[in-house]
Design a protein around this motif. Sequence first.
Motif, PDB file in Angstrom:
ATOM      1  N   LEU A   1       3.371  -1.132 -10.391  1.00  0.00           N
ATOM      2  CA  LEU A   1       2.177  -1.483  -9.788  1.00  0.00           C
ATOM      3  C   LEU A   1       2.305  -3.513 -10.075  1.00  0.00           C
ATOM      4  O   LEU A   1       1.761  -3.902  -8.697  1.00  0.00           O
ATOM      5  CB  LEU A   1       1.119  -0.934  -9.850  1.00  0.00           C
ATOM      6  N   LEU A   2       2.118  -3.291 -10.568  1.00  0.00           N
ATOM      7  CA  LEU A   2       1.858  -5.271 -11.104  1.00  0.00           C
ATOM      8  C   LEU A   2       3.397  -5.861 -10.499  1.00  0.00           C
ATOM      9  O   LEU A   2       3.000  -7.496  -9.968  1.00  0.00           O
ATOM     10  CB  LEU A   2       2.080  -5.099 -12.845  1.00  0.00           C
TER      11      LEU A   2
ATOM     12  N   GLU B   1       0.894  -1.461  -0.058  1.00  0.00           N
ATOM     13  CA  GLU B   1       0.262  -0.104  -0.211  1.00  0.00           C
ATOM     14  C   GLU B   1       0.271   1.255   0.007  1.00  0.00           C
ATOM     15  O   GLU B   1       0.358   2.605  -0.302  1.00  0.00           O
ATOM     16  CB  GLU B   1      -1.296   0.275   0.937  1.00  0.00           C
ATOM     17  N   GLN B   2       1.869   1.129   0.520  1.00  0.00           N
ATOM     18  CA  GLN B   2       2.765   2.706   0.876  1.00  0.00           C
ATOM     19  C   GLN B   2       3.547   2.783  -0.602  1.00  0.00           C
ATOM     20  O   GLN B   2       3.514   3.571  -1.134  1.00  0.00           O
ATOM     21  CB  GLN B   2       3.757   2.308   2.285  1.00  0.00           C
ATOM     22  N   ARG B   3       4.203   1.295  -0.867  1.00  0.00           N
ATOM     23  CA  ARG B   3       4.496   1.257  -2.242  1.00  0.00           C
ATOM     24  C   ARG B   3       3.752   2.048  -3.862  1.00  0.00           C
ATOM     25  O   ARG B   3       4.140   2.873  -4.294  1.00  0.00           O
ATOM     26  CB  ARG B   3       4.796   0.038  -3.004  1.00  0.00           C
ATOM     27  N   PHE B   4       2.113   1.808  -3.489  1.00  0.00           N
ATOM     28  CA  PHE B   4       1.917   1.987  -4.375  1.00  0.00           C
ATOM     29  C   PHE B   4       1.054   3.383  -4.124  1.00  0.00           C
ATOM     30  O   PHE B   4       1.167   4.671  -5.340  1.00  0.00           O
ATOM     31  CB  PHE B   4       0.280   1.884  -3.940  1.00  0.00           C
ATOM     32  N   THR B   5       1.246   4.143  -2.861  1.00  0.00           N
ATOM     33  CA  THR B   5       0.345   5.627  -2.222  1.00  0.00           C
ATOM     34  C   THR B   5       2.005   7.150  -3.698  1.00  0.00           C
ATOM     35  O   THR B   5       2.256   7.879  -3.825  1.00  0.00           O
ATOM     36  CB  THR B   5       0.112   6.004  -1.179  1.00  0.00           C
ATOM     37  N   GLU B   6       3.451   6.116  -2.805  1.00  0.00           N
ATOM     38  CA  GLU B   6       4.376   6.725  -3.729  1.00  0.00           C
ATOM     39  C   GLU B   6       4.940   7.207  -5.065  1.00  0.00           C
ATOM     40  O   GLU B   6       4.989   7.774  -5.570  1.00  0.00           O
ATOM     41  CB  GLU B   6       5.520   5.669  -3.082  1.00  0.00           C
ATOM     42  N   LEU B   7       4.049   5.659  -6.101  1.00  0.00           N
ATOM     43  CA  LEU B   7       3.931   5.549  -6.945  1.00  0.00           C
ATOM     44  C   LEU B   7       2.775   6.486  -8.205  1.00  0.00           C
ATOM     45  O   LEU B   7       2.924   7.093  -9.184  1.00  0.00           O
ATOM     46  CB  LEU B   7       3.397   4.426  -7.920  1.00  0.00           C
ATOM     47  N   LEU B   8       2.110   6.746  -7.061  1.00  0.00           N
ATOM     48  CA  LEU B   8       0.681   6.983  -7.695  1.00  0.00           C
ATOM     49  C   LEU B   8       0.293   9.099  -7.809  1.00  0.00           C
ATOM     50  O   LEU B   8      -0.273   9.750  -7.772  1.00  0.00           O
ATOM     51  CB  LEU B   8      -0.559   6.783  -7.057  1.00  0.00           C
ATOM     52  N   LYS B   9       1.700   9.434  -6.241  1.00  0.00           N
ATOM     53  CA  LYS B   9       2.354  11.064  -5.364  1.00  0.00           C
ATOM     54  C   LYS B   9       1.802  11.764  -6.543  1.00  0.00           C
ATOM     55  O   LYS B   9       1.352  12.927  -6.032  1.00  0.00           O
ATOM     56  CB  LYS B   9       2.818  10.981  -4.824  1.00  0.00           C
ATOM     57  N   ASP B  10       2.099  11.490  -7.802  1.00  0.00           N
ATOM     58  CA  ASP B  10       3.369  12.840  -8.827  1.00  0.00           C
ATOM     59  C   ASP B  10       1.656  12.773 -10.280  1.00  0.00           C
ATOM     60  O   ASP B  10       1.670  13.322 -10.560  1.00  0.00           O
ATOM     61  CB  ASP B  10       4.395  12.468  -9.288  1.00  0.00           C
ATOM     62  N   TYR B  11       0.287  11.819  -9.489  1.00  0.00           N
ATOM     63  CA  TYR B  11      -0.849  11.734 -10.401  1.00  0.00           C
ATOM     64  C   TYR B  11      -1.824  12.092 -10.297  1.00  0.00           C
ATOM     65  O   TYR B  11      -2.638  12.188 -11.287  1.00  0.00           O
ATOM     66  CB  TYR B  11      -0.248  10.549 -11.178  1.00  0.00           C
ATOM     67  N   THR B  12      -2.096  12.475  -9.042  1.00  0.00           N
ATOM     68  CA  THR B  12      -3.560  12.494  -7.911  1.00  0.00           C
ATOM     69  C   THR B  12      -2.550  13.086  -7.146  1.00  0.00           C
ATOM     70  O   THR B  12      -2.173  13.441  -6.252  1.00  0.00           O
ATOM     71  CB  THR B  12      -3.844  11.165  -8.214  1.00  0.00           C
ATOM     72  N   ASP B  13      -3.822  14.031  -6.557  1.00  0.00           N
ATOM     73  CA  ASP B  13      -4.134  14.957  -5.682  1.00  0.00           C
ATOM     74  C   ASP B  13      -4.708  14.332  -4.139  1.00  0.00           C
ATOM     75  O   ASP B  13      -5.107  15.426  -3.375  1.00  0.00           O
ATOM     76  CB  ASP B  13      -4.419  16.329  -5.445  1.00  0.00           C
ATOM     77  N   ALA B  14      -5.902  13.583  -4.105  1.00  0.00           N
ATOM     78  CA  ALA B  14      -6.664  12.469  -3.744  1.00  0.00           C
ATOM     79  C   ALA B  14      -5.794  12.320  -2.376  1.00  0.00           C
ATOM     80  O   ALA B  14      -4.560  11.621  -2.215  1.00  0.00           O
ATOM     81  CB  ALA B  14      -7.237  11.606  -3.999  1.00  0.00           C
ATOM     82  N   PRO B  15      -6.413  12.760  -1.338  1.00  0.00           N
ATOM     83  CA  PRO B  15      -6.219  12.435  -0.072  1.00  0.00           C
ATOM     84  C   PRO B  15      -5.819  10.966   0.488  1.00  0.00           C
ATOM     85  O   PRO B  15      -5.357  11.473   1.669  1.00  0.00           O
ATOM     86  CB  PRO B  15      -6.468  14.038   0.514  1.00  0.00           C
ATOM     87  N   ASP B  16      -6.402  10.754  -0.129  1.00  0.00           N
ATOM     88  CA  ASP B  16      -7.156   9.486   1.129  1.00  0.00           C
ATOM     89  C   ASP B  16      -6.806   7.827   0.031  1.00  0.00           C
ATOM     90  O   ASP B  16      -7.444   7.357  -0.671  1.00  0.00           O
ATOM     91  CB  ASP B  16      -9.084   9.691   0.786  1.00  0.00           C
ATOM     92  N   LEU B  17      -6.044   7.798  -1.201  1.00  0.00           N
ATOM     93  CA  LEU B  17      -5.308   6.998  -1.827  1.00  0.00           C
ATOM     94  C   LEU B  17      -5.574   5.904  -1.128  1.00  0.00           C
ATOM     95  O   LEU B  17      -6.137   5.029  -1.465  1.00  0.00           O
ATOM     96  CB  LEU B  17      -3.536   7.205  -2.429  1.00  0.00           C
ATOM     97  N   THR B  18      -5.091   5.287   0.224  1.00  0.00           N
ATOM     98  CA  THR B  18      -4.653   4.556   0.912  1.00  0.00           C
ATOM     99  C   THR B  18      -6.519   3.759   0.805  1.00  0.00           C
ATOM    100  O   THR B  18      -6.875   2.106   1.134  1.00  0.00           O
ATOM    101  CB  THR B  18      -4.785   4.005   2.254  1.00  0.00           C
ATOM    102  N   ASP B  19      -7.157   4.488   0.993  1.00  0.00           N
ATOM    103  CA  ASP B  19      -8.935   4.037   1.681  1.00  0.00           C
ATOM    104  C   ASP B  19      -9.463   3.821   0.384  1.00  0.00           C
ATOM    105  O   ASP B  19     -10.232   2.741  -0.242  1.00  0.00           O
ATOM    106  CB  ASP B  19      -9.348   5.857   2.300  1.00  0.00           C
ATOM    107  N   ARG B  20      -9.212   4.747  -0.592  1.00  0.00           N
ATOM    108  CA  ARG B  20      -9.675   4.012  -1.960  1.00  0.00           C
ATOM    109  C   ARG B  20      -9.289   3.084  -2.263  1.00  0.00           C
ATOM    110  O   ARG B  20      -9.914   3.010  -3.390  1.00  0.00           O
ATOM    111  CB  ARG B  20      -9.258   5.402  -3.136  1.00  0.00           C
TER     112      ARG B  20
END
Length: 234
Positions: free
Chosen positions: A87-88, A25-44
């Motif tokens: 991600l895969l 999950e932490q890796r997911f948020t790191e990879l997505l941080k430059d492509y979204t400003d959504a504050p709840d990535l883990t919840d999503r």
Amino acid sequence: MRITTIALDADDTLWQNEQFFRLTEQRFTELLKDYTDAPDLTDRLIASVTKNLQFYGFGMKGFALSMVETALEVSDHRVPGTVIAELLAAGRELLTYPIETLPYVDQALESLQDRYRLILVTKGDMFDQERKLAASGLADYFAAIEIVGDKNAQTYRRIFARHTEGPEHTLMAGNSLRSDILPPLEAGAYAVYVPHDLTWSYERADEPENHPRYARISHLGELESAIARFEATV
């Protein structure tokens, strides 16, 4: 009315599991941080995983596909193919983490096998669960192994009918109130809750207060004492 069969969960009951999903999950948020400003990535992500259980079931495959789906949704499909590939890869990495048994597991199984029939009841991807069981070195303790798509009262009734003398002679132990405790109690068995520090929100539920066939212990080293308390009341 003696208890003759002990059924045990696997992930986060016998060995560590959830901690590796948290790392992913932490890796997911790191990879997505430059492509979204959504504050709840883990919840999503967790919402997507939960929604997709009906399609992909439990385990790393559904988790990896849900990461890709969530990445596309939160980025309005702007996330590049290179990130999807990473991600895969992060999902596949879940199949490579070492299997670390939890404290008291080996001692508990060694002691219990002399007096009880032990069966393993775990859910998730068949390939992944078989891999983890083989790597754990615990398979020989179990007279039967059931890898199921989900755990509900009907599942337990089927397993108890196949492998035990009946639910009234069977105890289920695990770390999930939703999957390991409430359904076997509904099926007529005993249940012992072994909490883990990390538990997926989907698996949480209220404890069955004052239930005569329910107990809570700190670790599997206390399981025999819980069984003795049950047997002293019948």
